[in-house]
Design a protein around this motif. Sequence first.
Motif, PDB file in Angstrom:
ATOM      1  N   LYS A  23       0.835  -1.204   0.000  1.00 20.41           N
ATOM      2  CA  LYS A  23       0.000   0.000   0.000  1.00 20.41           C
ATOM      3  C   LYS A  23       0.874   1.259   0.000  1.00 20.41           C
ATOM      4  CE  LYS A  23      -4.296   1.500   2.113  1.00 20.41           C
ATOM      5  NZ  LYS A  23      -5.010   1.473   0.840  1.00 20.41           N
ATOM      6  N   PHE A  50       2.927   6.117  -7.146  1.00 24.88           N
ATOM      7  CA  PHE A  50       1.989   6.859  -7.990  1.00 24.88           C
ATOM      8  C   PHE A  50       1.852   8.324  -7.604  1.00 24.88           C
ATOM      9  CE2 PHE A  50       0.700   2.467  -8.631  1.00 24.88           C
ATOM     10  CZ  PHE A  50       0.784   2.431 -10.001  1.00 24.88           C
ATOM     11  N   TRP A  61      -1.113  -0.322  -7.810  1.00 26.00           N
ATOM     12  CA  TRP A  61      -2.170   0.583  -8.270  1.00 26.00           C
ATOM     13  C   TRP A  61      -3.531   0.095  -7.807  1.00 26.00           C
ATOM     14  CZ3 TRP A  61      -5.528  -0.378 -12.740  1.00 26.00           C
ATOM     15  CH2 TRP A  61      -6.309   0.730 -13.072  1.00 26.00           C
ATOM     16  N   ASN A 115      -4.177   0.663  -4.136  1.00 19.91           N
ATOM     17  CA  ASN A 115      -4.440   2.067  -3.820  1.00 19.91           C
ATOM     18  C   ASN A 115      -5.496   2.681  -4.729  1.00 19.91           C
ATOM     19  OD1 ASN A 115      -2.560   2.795  -1.680  1.00 19.91           O
ATOM     20  ND2 ASN A 115      -1.045   2.100  -3.140  1.00 19.91           N
ATOM     21  N   GLU A 133      -7.846   5.439  -3.200  1.00 17.97           N
ATOM     22  CA  GLU A 133      -7.153   6.640  -2.718  1.00 17.97           C
ATOM     23  C   GLU A 133      -6.661   7.489  -3.888  1.00 17.97           C
ATOM     24  OE1 GLU A 133      -6.964   3.757  -1.415  1.00 17.97           O
ATOM     25  OE2 GLU A 133      -6.713   3.807   0.754  1.00 17.97           O
ATOM     26  N   LEU A 134      -6.202   6.821  -4.931  1.00 15.26           N
ATOM     27  CA  LEU A 134      -5.613   7.581  -6.049  1.00 15.26           C
ATOM     28  C   LEU A 134      -6.689   8.252  -6.899  1.00 15.26           C
ATOM     29  CD1 LEU A 134      -2.835   5.069  -7.013  1.00 15.26           C
ATOM     30  CD2 LEU A 134      -2.486   7.349  -6.100  1.00 15.26           C
TER      31      LEU A 134
END
Lengths: 171, 124
Positions: free
Chosen positions: A134, A141, B85, B88, B91-92
């Motif tokens: 996580k 990113f 990816w 997350n 969240e992204l």
Amino acid sequence: MLLNIPLTQYLFYFLSFVALLCGLMVVFSKNPVHSVLYLVLTFFAIAGHYILLNAQFLAIVHIVVYAGAIMVLFLFVIMLLNLNHDSEPHKNMLLKGAAVLAGGLLLMVLTGSLKGAETLAMHQPLNTQVGLIKNLGTVLFKDFLFPFEISSILLLGAMVGAVMIGKKEIK
Amino acid sequence: MNASNTPFDYFPLILMFIVAAGFVVFTMVVTHWLGPKRKTKIKLDTFECGIESKGNARVPFSIKYFLVAILFVLFDVEVIFMYPWAVNFKELGALGIIEMFSFIALLLVGFYYIIAKKALTWED
């Protein structure tokens, strides 16, 4: 948990010993196939280090991609070469000099990257959860978005290069 | 994924590896120890499906296999980037989708190149 600390240290020393020994054997063994197999062992030892660092995703990826796929490619390349006669074509001094230069440059890059990691570790001391998938995703990113997008160009270049070299033109 | 995630949660996994490796070593040692040995020249001969072997195994093979393998590895690496990816994903948000889609779009260009060059067609 106090009992666990020496065990981690033993594991660390054991894995480091295996990694270094196998790394040396990669260089020193005469048979290229043996070299590749020692490299697989080195990769497994490094994957163990990742697990010790609490980065399980990286450990699994390391085993799947490096020890699995990339080592198979190495074996492919060795099999593509003709190994029937024990010829040693790399006796050229110029080639040896070039190899030393390339290795030295790689060492320089690695030392430089380790310097960056040191400051990163000072900013976030004692965070044991940093290697989890996580947190890795968040960093990848958000902070390292540009290198991530650039890596797709790297992969694209590798694809085009492989097709260019490995494929003969269909008329 | 809980907060107190330590490498020692994976101790059962290490135990599994030890048991698996131990079983292999154990069976190999025991079969060598228990089995009878009659080493004649014919028994020690290399053979394949009962046919006498000709030449040796170190024959250079076609680059086509290598091409398929290396293209597989490249797309394999692409998929690995999707795991962090996906974890997350919420969240992204929308930005994450744009990031990943531009990443995939560039690789799709490569995929189109591979298809257009017919790199995966298996001729002769």
